[in-house]
Design a protein around this motif. Sequence first.
Motif, mmCIF file in Angstrom:
data_model
loop_
_atom_site.group_PDB
_atom_site.id
_atom_site.type_symbol
_atom_site.label_atom_id
_atom_site.label_comp_id
_atom_site.label_asym_id
_atom_site.label_seq_id
_atom_site.Cartn_x
_atom_site.Cartn_y
_atom_site.Cartn_z
ATOM 1 N N ASP A 102 -0.450 -7.847 -8.893
ATOM 2 C CA ASP A 102 0.031 -8.072 -7.530
ATOM 3 C C ASP A 102 0.289 -9.552 -7.229
ATOM 4 O O ASP A 102 0.504 -9.931 -6.077
ATOM 5 N N LEU A 103 0.308 -10.389 -8.249
ATOM 6 C CA LEU A 103 0.476 -11.833 -8.053
ATOM 7 C C LEU A 103 1.653 -12.156 -7.145
ATOM 8 O O LEU A 103 1.524 -12.886 -6.174
ATOM 9 N N VAL A 104 2.805 -11.619 -7.442
ATOM 10 C CA VAL A 104 4.003 -11.983 -6.674
ATOM 11 C C VAL A 104 3.867 -11.589 -5.209
ATOM 12 O O VAL A 104 4.355 -12.290 -4.328
ATOM 13 N N THR A 105 3.177 -10.514 -4.920
ATOM 14 C CA THR A 105 3.030 -10.091 -3.521
ATOM 15 C C THR A 105 2.062 -10.984 -2.754
ATOM 16 O O THR A 105 2.059 -10.982 -1.529
ATOM 17 N N ARG A 106 1.244 -11.762 -3.456
ATOM 18 C CA ARG A 106 0.286 -12.668 -2.812
ATOM 19 C C ARG A 106 0.858 -14.059 -2.581
ATOM 20 O O ARG A 106 0.233 -14.890 -1.931
ATOM 21 N N LEU A 107 2.039 -14.330 -3.103
ATOM 22 C CA LEU A 107 2.632 -15.659 -2.949
ATOM 23 C C LEU A 107 3.254 -15.808 -1.564
ATOM 24 O O LEU A 107 3.714 -14.825 -0.976
ATOM 25 N N PRO A 108 3.269 -17.038 -1.022
ATOM 26 C CA PRO A 108 3.856 -17.252 0.309
ATOM 27 C C PRO A 108 5.322 -16.812 0.343
ATOM 28 O O PRO A 108 6.071 -17.044 -0.607
ATOM 29 N N GLY A 109 5.701 -16.184 1.420
ATOM 30 C CA GLY A 109 7.104 -15.774 1.590
ATOM 31 C C GLY A 109 7.498 -14.522 0.857
ATOM 32 O O GLY A 109 8.659 -14.140 0.860
ATOM 33 N N CYS A 110 6.537 -13.855 0.213
ATOM 34 C CA CYS A 110 6.846 -12.633 -0.538
ATOM 35 C C CYS A 110 6.337 -11.423 0.223
ATOM 36 O O CYS A 110 5.260 -11.454 0.804
ATOM 37 N N GLY A 111 7.102 -10.365 0.183
ATOM 38 C CA GLY A 111 6.706 -9.138 0.861
ATOM 39 C C GLY A 111 6.016 -8.186 -0.098
ATOM 40 O O GLY A 111 5.776 -8.523 -1.255
ATOM 41 N N PRO A 112 5.734 -6.991 0.369
ATOM 42 C CA PRO A 112 5.092 -6.001 -0.494
ATOM 43 C C PRO A 112 6.089 -5.438 -1.509
ATOM 44 O O PRO A 112 7.303 -5.416 -1.261
ATOM 45 N N MET A 113 5.582 -5.000 -2.639
ATOM 46 C CA MET A 113 6.408 -4.336 -3.642
ATOM 47 C C MET A 113 6.617 -2.896 -3.169
ATOM 48 O O MET A 113 5.659 -2.192 -2.865
ATOM 49 N N GLN A 114 7.857 -2.471 -3.108
ATOM 50 C CA GLN A 114 8.176 -1.107 -2.704
ATOM 51 C C GLN A 114 8.633 -0.338 -3.936
ATOM 52 O O GLN A 114 9.629 -0.693 -4.564
ATOM 53 N N VAL A 115 7.861 0.686 -4.301
ATOM 54 C CA VAL A 115 8.179 1.479 -5.489
ATOM 55 C C VAL A 115 8.519 2.888 -5.040
ATOM 56 O O VAL A 115 7.795 3.501 -4.257
#
Length: 116
Positions: A102-115
Amino acid sequence: MVHETRRARFLRPLLAIPVVQVFLKARIGKIVNGPDEATRSKQPTYVWSEARNARGAIKTARIRTENVYSLTVTAALTVIQHLMHHKPAGDAYTPARLCGADLVTRLPGCGPMQVS
Protein backbone atom coordinates in the motif's frame (compact mmCIF):
# COMPACT_ATOMS: atom_id res chain seq x y z
CA MET A 1 9.13 4.82 -36.21
CA VAL A 2 10.91 1.57 -37.03
CA HIS A 3 12.98 3.37 -39.68
CA GLU A 4 14.04 6.04 -37.18
CA THR A 5 15.05 3.35 -34.70
CA ARG A 6 17.16 1.60 -37.32
CA ARG A 7 18.80 4.88 -38.29
CA ALA A 8 19.57 5.60 -34.64
CA ARG A 9 21.75 2.47 -34.51
CA PHE A 10 24.27 4.26 -36.67
CA LEU A 11 24.54 7.04 -34.09
CA ARG A 12 25.33 4.64 -31.27
CA PRO A 13 29.15 4.74 -31.72
CA LEU A 14 29.06 8.55 -31.80
CA LEU A 15 26.95 8.70 -28.64
CA ALA A 16 29.46 6.47 -26.83
CA ILE A 17 32.20 9.12 -27.09
CA PRO A 18 32.60 10.83 -23.68
CA VAL A 19 33.01 14.34 -25.17
CA VAL A 20 29.77 13.94 -27.12
CA GLN A 21 27.96 12.78 -23.96
CA VAL A 22 29.23 15.76 -21.95
CA PHE A 23 28.13 18.15 -24.71
CA LEU A 24 24.66 16.59 -25.04
CA LYS A 25 24.07 16.48 -21.27
CA ALA A 26 25.04 20.14 -20.94
CA ARG A 27 22.79 21.07 -23.86
CA ILE A 28 19.83 19.12 -22.50
CA GLY A 29 20.32 20.73 -19.09
CA LYS A 30 19.98 24.17 -20.71
CA ILE A 31 16.93 23.51 -22.90
CA VAL A 32 14.86 20.94 -21.00
CA ASN A 33 13.09 22.00 -17.83
CA GLY A 34 10.50 20.15 -15.82
CA PRO A 35 7.34 21.85 -14.59
CA ASP A 36 7.50 24.18 -11.59
CA GLU A 37 5.76 23.39 -8.29
CA ALA A 38 2.61 25.37 -9.16
CA THR A 39 2.21 23.52 -12.45
CA ARG A 40 2.92 20.14 -10.86
CA SER A 41 0.26 20.73 -8.21
CA LYS A 42 -2.35 21.15 -10.96
CA GLN A 43 -1.33 18.07 -12.96
CA PRO A 44 -2.05 14.80 -11.15
CA THR A 45 -1.13 11.46 -12.65
CA TYR A 46 -3.70 8.76 -13.34
CA VAL A 47 -2.42 5.17 -13.44
CA TRP A 48 -4.41 2.28 -14.88
CA SER A 49 -3.37 -1.36 -15.05
CA GLU A 50 -4.94 -4.64 -16.01
CA ALA A 51 -3.96 -8.21 -15.19
CA ARG A 52 -5.34 -11.42 -16.67
CA ASN A 53 -4.76 -14.91 -15.28
CA ALA A 54 -4.59 -18.23 -17.16
CA ARG A 55 -8.36 -18.75 -16.71
CA GLY A 56 -9.04 -15.42 -18.37
CA ALA A 57 -10.17 -13.58 -15.22
CA ILE A 58 -9.34 -9.88 -15.46
CA LYS A 59 -8.64 -7.41 -12.67
CA THR A 60 -8.28 -3.70 -13.29
CA ALA A 61 -6.61 -1.25 -10.91
CA ARG A 62 -6.76 2.54 -10.97
CA ILE A 63 -5.15 5.18 -8.79
CA ARG A 64 -4.75 8.95 -8.87
CA THR A 65 -1.36 10.19 -7.66
CA GLU A 66 0.37 13.51 -7.41
CA ASN A 67 2.34 14.67 -10.44
CA VAL A 68 4.89 12.06 -11.48
CA TYR A 69 7.83 14.41 -10.81
CA SER A 70 6.63 15.00 -7.25
CA LEU A 71 5.68 11.35 -6.80
CA THR A 72 9.20 10.25 -7.69
CA VAL A 73 10.72 12.54 -5.07
CA THR A 74 8.29 11.73 -2.26
CA ALA A 75 8.43 7.99 -2.95
CA ALA A 76 12.23 7.98 -2.90
CA LEU A 77 12.33 9.97 0.34
CA THR A 78 9.73 7.68 1.91
CA VAL A 79 11.81 4.61 1.05
CA ILE A 80 14.94 6.26 2.47
CA GLN A 81 13.10 7.16 5.67
CA HIS A 82 11.86 3.56 5.92
CA LEU A 83 15.42 2.26 5.53
CA MET A 84 16.64 4.59 8.27
CA HIS A 85 14.23 2.94 10.71
CA HIS A 86 14.17 -0.65 9.45
CA LYS A 87 17.00 -2.96 8.50
CA PRO A 88 15.74 -5.47 5.91
CA ALA A 89 17.39 -8.84 5.38
CA GLY A 90 19.79 -8.87 2.46
CA ASP A 91 17.87 -9.32 -0.78
CA ALA A 92 16.52 -7.34 -3.71
CA TYR A 93 13.37 -5.34 -3.03
CA THR A 94 10.87 -3.34 -4.96
CA PRO A 95 9.65 -0.29 -3.04
CA ALA A 96 6.29 -2.03 -2.45
CA ARG A 97 7.93 -5.22 -1.19
CA LEU A 98 10.18 -3.21 1.11
CA CYS A 99 7.59 -0.76 2.49
CA GLY A 100 4.32 -2.59 1.90
CA ALA A 101 1.98 -3.08 -1.04
CA ASP A 102 0.00 0.00 0.00
CA LEU A 103 3.04 2.31 -0.21
CA VAL A 104 1.72 4.40 -3.09
CA THR A 105 -1.62 4.97 -1.36
CA ARG A 106 0.20 6.36 1.71
CA LEU A 107 2.15 8.98 -0.25
CA PRO A 108 0.97 12.62 -0.21
CA GLY A 109 -1.43 13.47 -3.02
CA CYS A 110 -2.29 9.84 -3.76
CA GLY A 111 -5.76 8.39 -3.54
CA PRO A 112 -6.93 4.89 -2.75
CA MET A 113 -6.25 2.03 -5.16
CA GLN A 114 -9.50 1.02 -6.85
CA VAL A 115 -9.54 -2.61 -7.99
CA SER A 116 -12.42 -4.08 -9.97
